[in-house]
Design an enzyme around this catalytic site. Structure first.
Site, PDB file in Angstrom:
ATOM      1  N   ASP A  29      46.213  30.247  61.320  1.00  0.00           N
ATOM      2  CA  ASP A  29      46.114  31.710  61.173  1.00  0.00           C
ATOM      3  C   ASP A  29      44.752  32.245  61.604  1.00  0.00           C
ATOM      4  O   ASP A  29      44.673  33.235  62.313  1.00  0.00           O
ATOM      5  CB  ASP A  29      46.521  32.197  59.773  1.00  0.00           C
ATOM      6  CG  ASP A  29      45.686  31.664  58.619  1.00  0.00           C
ATOM      7  OD1 ASP A  29      44.847  30.762  58.839  1.00  0.00           O
ATOM      8  OD2 ASP A  29      45.875  32.150  57.483  1.00  0.00           O
ATOM      9  N   ALA A 116      48.000  25.942  42.986  1.00  0.00           N
ATOM     10  CA  ALA A 116      48.878  24.885  43.506  1.00  0.00           C
ATOM     11  C   ALA A 116      49.112  25.071  45.005  1.00  0.00           C
ATOM     12  O   ALA A 116      49.993  24.444  45.585  1.00  0.00           O
ATOM     13  CB  ALA A 116      50.206  24.886  42.762  1.00  0.00           C
ATOM     14  N   GLY A 117      48.332  25.952  45.624  1.00  0.00           N
ATOM     15  CA  GLY A 117      48.513  26.214  47.048  1.00  0.00           C
ATOM     16  C   GLY A 117      49.734  27.072  47.332  1.00  0.00           C
ATOM     17  O   GLY A 117      50.237  27.096  48.449  1.00  0.00           O
ATOM     18  N   SER A 119      49.801  30.414  46.592  1.00  0.00           N
ATOM     19  CA  SER A 119      49.320  31.791  46.761  1.00  0.00           C
ATOM     20  C   SER A 119      49.593  32.716  45.583  1.00  0.00           C
ATOM     21  O   SER A 119      50.049  33.846  45.754  1.00  0.00           O
ATOM     22  CB  SER A 119      49.884  32.413  48.043  1.00  0.00           C
ATOM     23  OG  SER A 119      49.215  31.888  49.133  1.00  0.00           O
ATOM     24  N   SER A 121      47.252  34.071  44.103  1.00  0.00           N
ATOM     25  CA  SER A 121      46.266  35.146  44.280  1.00  0.00           C
ATOM     26  C   SER A 121      46.825  36.236  45.194  1.00  0.00           C
ATOM     27  O   SER A 121      46.689  37.427  44.909  1.00  0.00           O
ATOM     28  CB  SER A 121      44.947  34.598  44.818  1.00  0.00           C
ATOM     29  OG  SER A 121      45.113  33.992  46.080  1.00  0.00           O
ATOM     30  N   ASP A 165      48.946  34.462  53.815  1.00  0.00           N
ATOM     31  CA  ASP A 165      49.470  34.491  52.444  1.00  0.00           C
ATOM     32  C   ASP A 165      49.894  35.902  52.044  1.00  0.00           C
ATOM     33  O   ASP A 165      50.961  36.110  51.469  1.00  0.00           O
ATOM     34  CB  ASP A 165      48.401  33.998  51.456  1.00  0.00           C
ATOM     35  CG  ASP A 165      47.954  32.585  51.771  1.00  0.00           C
ATOM     36  OD1 ASP A 165      48.610  31.927  52.602  1.00  0.00           O
ATOM     37  OD2 ASP A 165      46.940  32.158  51.197  1.00  0.00           O
ATOM     38  N   TYR A 217      37.100  23.914  54.255  1.00  0.00           N
ATOM     39  CA  TYR A 217      37.768  25.035  54.926  1.00  0.00           C
ATOM     40  C   TYR A 217      36.783  25.724  55.874  1.00  0.00           C
ATOM     41  O   TYR A 217      37.075  25.950  57.055  1.00  0.00           O
ATOM     42  CB  TYR A 217      38.315  26.016  53.891  1.00  0.00           C
ATOM     43  CG  TYR A 217      39.052  27.186  54.478  1.00  0.00           C
ATOM     44  CD1 TYR A 217      40.397  27.084  54.817  1.00  0.00           C
ATOM     45  CD2 TYR A 217      38.408  28.399  54.703  1.00  0.00           C
ATOM     46  CE1 TYR A 217      41.078  28.149  55.361  1.00  0.00           C
ATOM     47  CE2 TYR A 217      39.079  29.473  55.249  1.00  0.00           C
ATOM     48  CZ  TYR A 217      40.410  29.362  55.572  1.00  0.00           C
ATOM     49  OH  TYR A 217      41.080  30.428  56.120  1.00  0.00           O
TER      50      TYR A 217
HETATM   51  P1  ADP Z   1      46.425  30.027  44.696  1.00  0.00           P
HETATM   52  O1  ADP Z   1      46.386  31.372  45.332  1.00  0.00           O
HETATM   53  O2  ADP Z   1      46.689  28.941  45.659  1.00  0.00           O
HETATM   54  O3  ADP Z   1      47.335  29.952  43.506  1.00  0.00           O
HETATM   55  P2  ADP Z   1      43.694  30.696  44.162  1.00  0.00           P
HETATM   56  O4  ADP Z   1      42.545  29.923  43.660  1.00  0.00           O
HETATM   57  O5  ADP Z   1      43.570  31.379  45.470  1.00  0.00           O
HETATM   58  O6  ADP Z   1      44.956  29.725  44.136  1.00  0.00           O
HETATM   59  O7  ADP Z   1      44.075  31.820  43.122  1.00  0.00           O
HETATM   60  C1  ADP Z   1      44.242  31.495  41.757  1.00  0.00           C
HETATM   61  C2  ADP Z   1      43.525  32.548  40.927  1.00  0.00           C
HETATM   62  O8  ADP Z   1      44.275  33.785  40.980  1.00  0.00           O
HETATM   63  C3  ADP Z   1      43.454  32.215  39.474  1.00  0.00           C
HETATM   64  O9  ADP Z   1      42.342  31.394  39.184  1.00  0.00           O
HETATM   65  C4  ADP Z   1      43.320  33.594  38.839  1.00  0.00           C
HETATM   66  O10 ADP Z   1      41.983  34.053  38.931  1.00  0.00           O
HETATM   67  C5  ADP Z   1      44.180  34.448  39.754  1.00  0.00           C
HETATM   68  N1  ADP Z   1      45.538  34.570  39.196  1.00  0.00           N
HETATM   69  C6  ADP Z   1      46.689  34.068  39.670  1.00  0.00           C
HETATM   70  N2  ADP Z   1      47.743  34.393  38.882  1.00  0.00           N
HETATM   71  C7  ADP Z   1      47.235  35.109  37.857  1.00  0.00           C
HETATM   72  C8  ADP Z   1      47.806  35.739  36.711  1.00  0.00           C
HETATM   73  N3  ADP Z   1      49.096  35.649  36.421  1.00  0.00           N
HETATM   74  N4  ADP Z   1      46.961  36.408  35.894  1.00  0.00           N
HETATM   75  C9  ADP Z   1      45.661  36.480  36.136  1.00  0.00           C
HETATM   76  N5  ADP Z   1      45.067  35.915  37.205  1.00  0.00           N
HETATM   77  C10 ADP Z   1      45.829  35.234  38.063  1.00  0.00           C
HETATM   78 MG    MG Z   2      44.997  31.951  46.859  1.00  0.00          MG
END
Ligand code: ADP
Ligand code: MG
Length: 379
Positions: A29, A116-117, A119, A121, A165, A217
């Site tokens: 990407d 867990a990869g 997304s 976030s 993502d 990365y």
């Molecule tokens: P991924 O996007 O792969 O799951 P990231 O590290 O990019 O991993 O994002 C994870 C972060 O997103 C968490 O540490 C938290 O800060 C935020 N997050 C994800 N889901 C929630 C949720 N349900 N409530 C609050 N924060 C969340």
């Molecule tokens: Mg993420």
């Protein structure tokens, strides 16, 4: 706590945005290349009401700590290191783009596994962006929402991710994978109804996340830019697969010899996306299996972003009768995907679980990824 208990009245609406897995096209990407994610059934859900007083209240049902209260006109990039930076970053990015968002009460909850990869976030960002887009009648389309969400993550949270993502979460369609050109952001929905073909896509969350991930990365990004510079192209996307051998011949005398492998991975993975699309269009989903496994070898041997746990998923799944498998996402842990005949799904999942037990690893979490809908309003 419910929205009503927190904020004293019912929300104006409820929205959902999914996590994603990427079928093929990894680390392409940010090279202006091609990717092919699909949305998961797991979603972040936001209940939201507007405010006119510049106050932004954020709450996650999944995180201890209660309401985070901020002011929309005082949002500063890189100052908030908590989960609240993701939705707050979206408000900031919307306002930066000139959209008059004057506050909101937001209640979030999510079934997307975090870290867990998959997304989680992006799901959080996109659901926030879509809710505010609807409530404030901003008229942004799914691509524009994805760019707002990406800007939130890049500039406000401080994570240098590409646009895949957020675009997957915002734009995917039920029963389809999303063919995305990361240069011009054009998208095409490609039919991906595995159940109709007697197939399944398993997601195997290894439940490990090795620390090297972040620096690695940035190093891959810099290495790819270096490769493009030496080859005299704007981005590695501009190296045709047919000219890969020729290009690699120009990359023999490098300060960092790993760049050669990075280039080979990116150019060949873009080609794997094209081959996958052609197979899906022709109705030959089974043919995608070996492409996944080739893609994994490339990520492992050329891009150097796999790890023992991910390699074990791929090896044990394939030995157990899968059609193909690969790590998905950034690597160094996180998740892998496995394409498998429906009738073999259970046996393959068992083979992977047993291999993990034998290696002394934490048991993986395995579930089926059905290509699901992108971000949407629920009520
Ligand atoms: P991924 O996007 O792969 O799951 P990231 O590290 O990019 O991993 O994002 C994870 C972060 O997103 C968490 O540490 C938290 O800060 C935020 N997050 C994800 N889901 C929630 C949720 N349900 N409530 C609050 N924060 C969340
Ligand atoms: Mg993420």
């Amino acid at each position: 706590m419910s929205f009503e208990e927190l904020y004293g009245c019912a929300p104006e609406g409820t929205w959902a945005a999914p996590g994603r897995v990427n079928l093929i096209g990894e680390y392409t990407d940010f090279n202006d290349g091609f990717v092919m994610p699909l949305a998961l059934p797991h979603t972040a859900v936001a209940q939201v009401s507007r405010r006119t007083d510049g106050v932004l209240r954020l709450y996650s049902a999944d995180i201890e700590g209660g309401i985070v209260q901020l002011r929309t006109d005082e949002l500063e990039p890189l100052t908030n290191t908590s989960w609240a930076a993701y939705p707050a970053g979206v408000v900031w990015a919307l306002r930066e783009a000139g959209h008059p968002v004057t506050g909101a009460d937001i209640h979030l909850s999510s079934t997307v596994p975090t870290g867990a990869g998959l997304s989680s976030s992006a799901a959080l960002e996109v659901v926030t962006a879509l809710a505010l887009n609807d409530l404030y009648e901003l008229g942004l389309d799914c691509n524009q929402l994805a760019l707002i969400a990406q800007r939130a993550e890049n500039a406000f949270v401080g994570v240098p991710c590409g646009v895949m993502d957020q675009t997957a979460s915002a734009c995917c369609a039920d029963g389809h994978a999303l063919h995305l050109d990361c240069r011009d952001h054009s998208i095409r929905q490609v039919p991906f109804d595995l159940a109709a073909q007697g197939l399944r896509l398993l997601v195997v969350d290894t439940r490990v996340k090795h620390a090297l991930g972040d620096g690695a990365y940035a190093e891959r990004r810099a290495g790819c830019e270096e490769g493009a510079r030496i080859l005299g192209v704007p981005a590695l996307r501009d190296v045709p697969y047919e000219q890969l051998t020729e290009a690699l011949a120009k990359l023999t005398d490098l300060a960092d010899p790993k760049v050669r492998g990075y280039v080979r991975h990116v150019v060949s993975d873009n080609h794997r996306v094209a081959r996958t699309v052609a197979l899906l269009d022709a109705g030959d989903v089974r043919g995608v299996g070996p492409i996944l496994t080739d893609g994994h070898a490339s990520l492992r041997d050329d891009l150097l972003v796999s790890c023992e746990e991910l390699d074990l998923v791929v090896a044990s799944a394939n030995a157990g009768g899968a059609l193909g498998a690969r790590m998905t996402g950034g690597g160094f842990g996180g998740s892998a995907i496995v394409l498998v005949e429906e009738v073999h799904a259970e046996a393959v999942a068992k083979a992977v679980t047993e291999a993990f037990a034998e290696a002394g690893y934490t048991a993986p979490r395995i579930f089926t990824a059905t290509a699901s809908a992108g971000a949407r309003r629920l009520s």
